[in-house]
Write an enzyme that holds these catalytic residues in place. Structure first.
Site, PDB file in Angstrom:
ATOM      1  N   SER A 251       0.822  -1.214   0.000  1.00 60.13           N
ATOM      2  CA  SER A 251       0.000   0.000   0.000  1.00 60.13           C
ATOM      3  C   SER A 251       0.858   1.267   0.000  1.00 60.13           C
ATOM      4  CB  SER A 251      -0.939  -0.009   1.212  1.00 60.13           C
ATOM      5  OG  SER A 251      -0.207  -0.134   2.408  1.00 60.13           O
TER       6      SER A 251
ATOM      7  N   GLY B  76       7.292  -8.983   3.214  1.00 63.13           N
ATOM      8  CA  GLY B  76       6.547 -10.117   2.692  1.00 63.13           C
ATOM      9  C   GLY B  76       5.101 -10.152   3.130  1.00 63.13           C
TER      10      GLY B  76
ATOM     11  N   GLU C 164      10.830  -9.308  -4.424  1.00 63.39           N
ATOM     12  CA  GLU C 164      11.369  -8.089  -3.792  1.00 63.39           C
ATOM     13  C   GLU C 164      12.862  -8.260  -3.514  1.00 63.39           C
ATOM     14  OE1 GLU C 164       7.278  -6.576  -1.602  1.00 63.39           O
ATOM     15  OE2 GLU C 164       8.689  -7.736  -0.441  1.00 63.39           O
TER      16      GLU C 164
HETATM   17  C1  5RP Z   1       5.024  -6.894   0.369  1.00 61.58           C
HETATM   18  C2  5RP Z   1       5.880  -6.161   1.331  1.00 61.58           C
HETATM   19  C3  5RP Z   1       5.466  -4.776   1.699  1.00 61.58           C
HETATM   20  O1  5RP Z   1       6.501  -3.898   1.394  1.00 61.58           O
HETATM   21  C4  5RP Z   1       5.160  -4.732   3.159  1.00 61.58           C
HETATM   22  O2  5RP Z   1       4.200  -5.723   3.447  1.00 61.58           O
HETATM   23  C5  5RP Z   1       4.626  -3.346   3.570  1.00 61.58           C
HETATM   24  O3  5RP Z   1       3.387  -3.145   2.986  1.00 61.58           O
HETATM   25  P1  5RP Z   1       2.515  -1.859   3.248  1.00 61.58           P
HETATM   26  O4  5RP Z   1       3.214  -0.721   2.592  1.00 61.58           O
HETATM   27  O5  5RP Z   1       1.191  -2.184   2.613  1.00 61.58           O
HETATM   28  O6  5RP Z   1       2.404  -1.682   4.741  1.00 61.58           O
HETATM   29  O7  5RP Z   1       6.871  -6.629   1.823  1.00 61.58           O
HETATM   30  O8  5RP Z   1       5.436  -8.214   0.210  1.00 61.58           O
END
Ligand code: 5RP
Length: 232
Positions: free
Chosen positions: A39, A104, A112
């Site tokens: 997000s 993750g 990533e």
């Molecule tokens: C996705 C990730 C995201 O970077 C992590 O979950 C943070 O997400 P958000 O910005 O929605 O808090 O590692 O695999």
């Protein structure tokens, strides 16, 4: 530190927008930029669209981010077709005072890590709730080959963790790579590099969500008083 425009406290969503916009200054005109998932990154992608004519395009870490980039008219390249990237911009579930992260939460950790490894610099964008003293407060995602899922869950139990298979719509979640995710709680990861090295060796583990080898060099942290830049 850049300041928020309003005097009322900013919501988590507004903090994400702020750091997403702040990350634009790390994007190098004329180059391909590495783009993460989540997000917070979605806010960055929206901001990136305002300078899409100044960049060649992006390498993305997930199908979801690729679709968002393309919908905004930003060309997406395969990681294999691009040489070294100057910068990779992504969020985190947790980041410690040394730039080590847990990632993750969006199940995109393997891609990533691949795109981060291809990049000279990792710029983490996060709201202040993600900064922790020691990794382990957020469930640790681990991508696992389905044949090994039950054994890896037991193996985390043996080191004091509690691991569960991530579900979606009543079924085991399947990643962009066709694998499972297990989420592990109850661990304090005081030596992230050693932990990443060890768990990465377990048979069937594709990627552990500790990013110590691919840690952040910079974190743009959204705080109630504006964007704070942490360097590691
Ligand atoms: C996705 C990730 C995201 O970077 C992590 O979950 C943070 O997400 P958000 O910005 O929605 O808090 O590692 O695999």
């Amino acid at each position: 530190m850049s300041q928020p425009t309003s005097s009322s406290p900013l919501s988590q969503d507004e903090l994400k927008t702020l750091v997403g916009q702040a990350a634009l200054k790390y994007v190098i005109p004329g180059e391909v930029v590495g783009v993460g998932t989540g997000s917070t990154v979605n806010k960055f992608i929206d901001a990136l669209a305002t300078m899409k004519d100044q960049i060649k395009g992006a390498v993305s870490s997930s199908v979801a981010s690729s679709e968002r980039l393309q919908a905004l008219g930003i060309q997406v390249f395969e990681a294999a077709d691009v040489d070294r990237l100057s910068v990779y911009i992504d969020g985190a579930d947790e980041i410690d005072p040394h730039g080590n992260m847990v990632k993750g939460g969006g199940a995109a950790l393997t891609r990533e890590k691949i795109v981060a490894a291809q990049s000279k610099m990792f710029v983490c964008i996060a709201d202040q709730s993600k900064l922790v003293d020691v990794l382990g407060a957020f469930p640790l995602p681990v991508e696992v080959i389905p044949m090994a899922t039950a054994r890896v869950i037991r193996q985390f139990g043996a080191i004091g963790g509690s691991a569960t298979l991530r579900m979606k719509d009543g079924q085991a979640l399947v990643t962009d790579n066709g694998q499972h995710i297990v989420d592990v709680t109850g661990l304090k990861i005081s030596d992230p590099l050693q932990f990443e090295n060890e768990v990465s060796q377990w048979p069937g583990v594709v990627t552990v969500g500790v990013f110590a080898h691919q840690k952040a060099q910079v974190c743009l942290l959204g705080t109630t008083t504006g964007v704070k830049t942490l360097t590691f």
